[in-house]
Scaffold this motif. Sequence first.
Motif, mmCIF file in Angstrom:
data_model
loop_
_atom_site.group_PDB
_atom_site.id
_atom_site.type_symbol
_atom_site.label_atom_id
_atom_site.label_comp_id
_atom_site.label_asym_id
_atom_site.label_seq_id
_atom_site.Cartn_x
_atom_site.Cartn_y
_atom_site.Cartn_z
ATOM 1 N N ALA A 40 0.772 -1.059 -0.052
ATOM 2 C CA ALA A 40 -0.085 0.157 -0.099
ATOM 3 C C ALA A 40 0.910 1.240 -0.019
ATOM 4 O O ALA A 40 0.556 2.257 -0.157
ATOM 5 C CB ALA A 40 -0.921 0.036 1.243
ATOM 6 N N GLN A 41 2.055 0.989 0.335
ATOM 7 C CA GLN A 41 3.047 2.480 0.733
ATOM 8 C C GLN A 41 3.926 2.399 -0.635
ATOM 9 O O GLN A 41 4.651 3.503 -0.709
ATOM 10 C CB GLN A 41 3.793 2.021 1.706
ATOM 11 C CG GLN A 41 2.992 2.036 2.918
ATOM 12 C CD GLN A 41 4.037 1.888 4.450
ATOM 13 O OE1 GLN A 41 5.181 1.753 4.206
ATOM 14 N NE2 GLN A 41 3.293 1.834 5.413
ATOM 15 N N LEU A 42 3.774 1.580 -1.552
ATOM 16 C CA LEU A 42 4.558 1.632 -2.739
ATOM 17 C C LEU A 42 4.176 2.900 -3.862
ATOM 18 O O LEU A 42 2.634 3.147 -3.644
ATOM 19 C CB LEU A 42 4.542 0.404 -3.572
ATOM 20 C CG LEU A 42 5.228 -0.809 -3.057
ATOM 21 C CD1 LEU A 42 5.192 -1.796 -4.074
ATOM 22 C CD2 LEU A 42 6.668 -0.556 -2.504
ATOM 23 N N SER A 43 4.655 3.333 -4.428
ATOM 24 C CA SER A 43 4.500 4.583 -5.477
ATOM 25 C C SER A 43 4.348 4.102 -6.837
ATOM 26 O O SER A 43 5.145 3.328 -7.292
ATOM 27 C CB SER A 43 5.377 5.718 -5.388
ATOM 28 O OG SER A 43 4.951 6.594 -6.241
ATOM 29 N N SER A 65 -7.093 -0.500 10.201
ATOM 30 C CA SER A 65 -6.742 0.574 11.108
ATOM 31 C C SER A 65 -5.312 1.134 10.878
ATOM 32 O O SER A 65 -4.998 2.217 11.042
ATOM 33 C CB SER A 65 -6.789 -0.101 12.606
ATOM 34 O OG SER A 65 -8.090 -0.404 12.913
ATOM 35 N N ALA A 66 -4.451 0.191 10.551
ATOM 36 C CA ALA A 66 -2.947 0.521 10.120
ATOM 37 C C ALA A 66 -3.008 1.500 8.874
ATOM 38 O O ALA A 66 -2.391 2.416 8.688
ATOM 39 C CB ALA A 66 -1.992 -0.696 10.006
ATOM 40 N N ASP A 70 -1.905 5.783 8.767
ATOM 41 C CA ASP A 70 -0.781 6.270 8.331
ATOM 42 C C ASP A 70 -1.253 7.341 7.100
ATOM 43 O O ASP A 70 -2.138 7.068 6.289
ATOM 44 C CB ASP A 70 -0.247 5.157 7.300
ATOM 45 C CG ASP A 70 1.009 5.490 6.666
ATOM 46 O OD1 ASP A 70 1.366 6.519 6.314
ATOM 47 O OD2 ASP A 70 1.920 4.436 6.677
ATOM 48 N N THR A 71 -0.443 8.540 7.348
ATOM 49 C CA THR A 71 -0.993 9.677 6.211
ATOM 50 C C THR A 71 -0.709 9.322 4.982
ATOM 51 O O THR A 71 -1.429 9.851 4.175
ATOM 52 C CB THR A 71 -0.161 10.821 6.834
ATOM 53 O OG1 THR A 71 1.204 10.698 6.541
ATOM 54 C CG2 THR A 71 -0.660 11.438 8.190
ATOM 55 N N ARG A 72 0.025 8.596 4.507
ATOM 56 C CA ARG A 72 0.413 8.022 3.193
ATOM 57 C C ARG A 72 -0.858 7.013 2.495
ATOM 58 O O ARG A 72 -0.998 7.131 1.335
ATOM 59 C CB ARG A 72 1.647 7.176 2.872
ATOM 60 C CG ARG A 72 2.917 8.128 3.542
ATOM 61 C CD ARG A 72 4.242 7.250 3.558
ATOM 62 N NE ARG A 72 3.940 6.306 4.681
ATOM 63 C CZ ARG A 72 5.260 5.569 4.881
ATOM 64 N NH1 ARG A 72 5.929 5.256 4.121
ATOM 65 N NH2 ARG A 72 4.803 4.565 6.085
ATOM 66 N N THR A 73 -1.496 6.428 3.447
ATOM 67 C CA THR A 73 -2.464 5.448 2.945
ATOM 68 C C THR A 73 -3.912 5.842 3.570
ATOM 69 O O THR A 73 -4.948 5.185 3.046
ATOM 70 C CB THR A 73 -2.021 4.045 3.247
ATOM 71 O OG1 THR A 73 -2.034 4.088 4.919
ATOM 72 C CG2 THR A 73 -0.875 3.718 2.628
ATOM 73 N N ALA A 74 -4.274 6.829 4.391
ATOM 74 C CA ALA A 74 -5.507 7.011 4.852
ATOM 75 C C ALA A 74 -6.415 7.413 4.162
ATOM 76 O O ALA A 74 -7.606 6.970 4.446
ATOM 77 C CB ALA A 74 -4.979 8.383 6.073
#
Length: 388
Positions: A40-43, A65-66, A70-74
């Motif tokens: 999910a954090q990959l670009s 929840s995780a 995380d602001t990158r995936t929220a």
Amino acid sequence: MTTILLIDDDPATLEVINECLLPHFRTRIATRGGKGLELAQLSPAPDLVLLDLELPDMNGYQVCSALKRDTRTAEIPVIFLSSHTDMADIIRGLELGAVDYVPKPVAPPILLARVRTQLRLRQAQIYLADRNLHLEALVRERTHALEARTLDLQRSQELTIVTLGAIAETRDNETGNHIRRTRAYVRTLVEYLLQQPAQLERMPIEEWELIWKCAPLHDIGKVGIPDQILLKEGPLDVGEFEIMKRHTTLGRDALREAECGGDTQHPFLRIASEIIYSHHERWNGKGYPEGLSGENIPFAARLMAIADVYDALISKRVYKPAMPHHKAVEIIVQGRGEQFDPLIVDCFLVCADTFDTIATGNSDNAPPQPIADTSLATGLIRGPSQPG
């Protein structure tokens, strides 16, 4: 290309979902929750996550929840997948930030429809945020050209309203010309109230005009309500109604996200938010989502409430027949000082014949008729506890 992240450890389910999505989207696959969080954090970030509730290393609630912490995936929409259909499980997932729930075994046409719906909603939110930033830039750059700036702002606002209102209409094939009628009802009330000098002091004339222009957005939050609840043929149970009530908050939050992108709060975003969030509040404090009462309910929402309920009463739905105009008027009058602002009920009574004319000319079976946007400056709900 749009990317969907699949987090599920069942090979059969993954095969079905992948076969359904690959003709339309790019997919990433994880069979464990931890790996799913990494992907999910990959670009570029995925545009949507399909998340199984039962995983080998952590459950779907923990993964969701995780993602939301995380602001990158929220902001990535999450749709839960599960063979469990307990309403408490569904509500728990929605409270954690999920936008929908698809039961297993997955039916590909239903899954594809749900995915496309949530992608449209997310695109609308992004569009609205970008539009707000653009409006702010216009204000800063064109302070010396007031007339040109005002025209640009109005066009941008109305484009946003039309776009989002159209998205809301695609979710419910029963409402027909509901959005068109309710906008015309609200405009009728506004124009009558503006004939009273005391009412002109409430707000600038431009904001009165925005009330009826923003009216089509009142149910935009229903885009985020699961199909099995929004399109249910029959009364909603208590748990389902609690989920349905979330449409006020979902719609308000979509506009609030756009407001955060600028330095000021545009009147049309404020008024639209008031209508979306508070049009189910009641004068006696027994409405939702906050139980506001009397003058604490935003004025624009009080106008919208009568227009929305009147149209629900005179419209045919799968759970009720259409009610005649005179009976709908009686019910509105009975709600004076209870459900509705007494002032607006009195205004409605004066304008009731116009409401009837609008309803007749814009019936659900009639082809859409254009509604002029001339500036004002120049010219059965399902039951006592369920929404229309």
